[in-house]
Design an enzyme around this catalytic site. Structure first.
Site, short mmCIF file in Angstrom:
data_model
loop_
_atom_site.label_atom_id
_atom_site.label_comp_id
_atom_site.label_asym_id
_atom_site.label_seq_id
_atom_site.Cartn_x
_atom_site.Cartn_y
_atom_site.Cartn_z
N HIS A 98 45.13 80.61 78.39
CA HIS A 98 44.63 80.92 77.05
C HIS A 98 43.25 81.55 77.04
CE1 HIS A 98 45.92 79.52 72.77
NE2 HIS A 98 45.65 80.80 72.82
N ASP A 125 49.00 75.63 68.86
CA ASP A 125 48.47 75.01 70.08
C ASP A 125 48.33 73.51 69.87
OD1 ASP A 125 46.89 74.46 72.43
OD2 ASP A 125 45.96 76.43 72.28
N HIS A 127 46.00 72.07 71.34
CA HIS A 127 44.56 71.96 71.51
C HIS A 127 43.84 72.94 70.58
CE1 HIS A 127 46.62 71.10 75.36
NE2 HIS A 127 45.81 70.05 75.37
N ASP A 129 41.00 74.48 71.54
CA ASP A 129 40.32 75.48 72.39
C ASP A 129 38.99 75.88 71.77
OD1 ASP A 129 42.51 75.22 74.05
OD2 ASP A 129 43.48 77.06 73.38
N HIS A 142 39.84 77.87 79.63
CA HIS A 142 40.90 78.12 78.62
C HIS A 142 40.75 77.20 77.41
CE1 HIS A 142 44.10 75.01 80.26
NE2 HIS A 142 42.90 74.51 80.24
N ASP A 229 50.47 79.23 72.21
CA ASP A 229 50.33 78.47 73.45
C ASP A 229 51.63 77.68 73.66
OD1 ASP A 229 49.66 76.27 75.24
OD2 ASP A 229 47.54 76.56 74.77
N ASP A 231 52.12 74.94 74.85
CA ASP A 231 52.03 73.50 74.55
C ASP A 231 52.04 73.18 73.06
OD1 ASP A 231 49.37 73.57 73.57
OD2 ASP A 231 48.54 73.20 75.55
N GLU A 274 49.84 80.53 78.45
CA GLU A 274 49.94 79.24 79.16
C GLU A 274 51.30 78.98 79.78
OE1 GLU A 274 47.55 77.10 79.99
OE2 GLU A 274 45.89 78.01 78.89
MG MG Z 1 46.99 74.06 74.58
MG MG Z 2 45.46 76.80 74.24
#
Ligand code: MG
Ligand code: MG
Length: 309
Positions: A98, A125, A127, A129, A142, A229, A231, A274
């Site tokens: 990422h 995502d 996350h 980030d 990332h 992403d 995830d 990712e």
């Molecule tokens: Mg992530």
């Molecule tokens: Mg990410």
């Protein structure tokens, strides 16, 4: 018919484990170009970008991992994104981890600013980030690109100077959050980024949350960059990612987001990030990402009236 260009960004320096370098070729092997062509689009694969040579960046934050390499990629992808934003084709950046979005989003933001249009960013995502060099605990870069493109301080080494056109945090929507670091949470809450965690998705459904954001993009005549992403998705169905967090978007939630994005006709650029093929199971994650991208570009079960391409 949409003109689409694919650009590989085989960076893995931002991630905590190796493997994302194989991502672009896994998307190709899973048939991304062919699926988009089958939908009637004109697809050109530009091959893979290469990082600029950057060495010897000095920083007080000695725990940062591979800062020179990430900065080299950021500079290269920033330039490429500015070029591609001027073309009449919609770019899809094939990651790569990422950290690549530091380059792509800042490049599209710079061009949008020149054109006098606001750039909106949809960040799909687990996350945020949204770490800075000072706040990141892991040192994995990332975890920083969204903070960088929103203009948080301390990132001058990425482009060799300040980000030329910061994205207004109010124009950023994160969907799917379920893992945010302590200091990162404070940073996020100090801005007006729209951050919907999985609980918000449970409580409201994903569609109304996304619809509200898309209405704002439309009302502002904005450009929309989408950063997907792996995830974001539930790891049971998308295992090929180094940062799995349980409780992600379901198969249908993820497809519904893509279908709504297609129907909006607003998307102007896309990151697929990712994907770590080393962690995949018979290519299923790569294929799911290709199928999601096909939904974003108009694959559907039945035809309906939309505002789209
Ligand atoms: Mg992530
Ligand atoms: Mg990410």
């Amino acid at each position: 018919m949409t003109k689409i260009v694919l650009l590989g960004a085989p960076i893995e320096a931002g991630a905590g484990r190796r493997g994302c370098v194989m991502g672009p070729n896994a998307f190709r092997t899973a048939g991304l170009a062919e699926e988009l062509e089958a939908l009637g689009h004109d697809v050109a694969d530009l091959g893979d970008a290469r990082p600029e040579e950057v060495t010897g960046i000095e920083t007080d934050h000695t725990h940062l991992k591979q800062l020179d390499t990430v900065a080299g990629w950021t500079r290269a992808l920033h330039s490429q994104a500015k070029k591609l934003a001027r073309c009449d084709a919609l770019p899809i950046y094939l990651g790569g981890d990422h950290a690549l979005s530091a380059g792509t989003v800042s490049g599209h933001a710079a061009l949008a600013a020149q054109e006098g249009r606001p750039l909106f960013v949809l960040w799909l995502d687990a996350h945020a980030d949204f770490n800075t060099f000072a706040s990141t605990q892991s040192g994995n870069l990332h975890g920083t690109p969204l903070a960088f493109v929103c203009g948080l301080p301390g990132f001058d080494s990425y482009l060799g100077g300040p980000v030329p056109a910061a994205v207004d945090p109010a124009n950023v929507c994160i969907l799917g959050l379920r893992s945010v670091d302590g200091e990162e949470r404070r940073l996020l809450q100090s801005t007006n980024v729209i951050a919907h965690d999985m609980r918000a998705i449970d409580e409201h459904g994903i569609a109304p949350l996304l619809a509200e954001f898309l209405d704002r993009v439309q009302a502002a005549n904005g450009l929309l960059h989408v950063s997907l992403d792996v995830d974001f998705i539930e790891p049971d169905i998308a295992p090929a990612v180094g940062t799995t967090v349980p409780g992600g978007a379901t198969f249908r939630e993820a497809h519904h987001v893509m279908e709504m994005l297609h129907d909006s006709g607003l998307v102007s650029s896309l990151d697929l990030v990712e994907l770590n093929p080393f962690l995949d199971v018979k290519g299923r994650t790569a294929r799911l990402m290709v199928d999601l991208t096909a939904s974003l570009f108009g694959r559907r079960v039945l035809d309906r009236v939309t505002r789209s391409y």
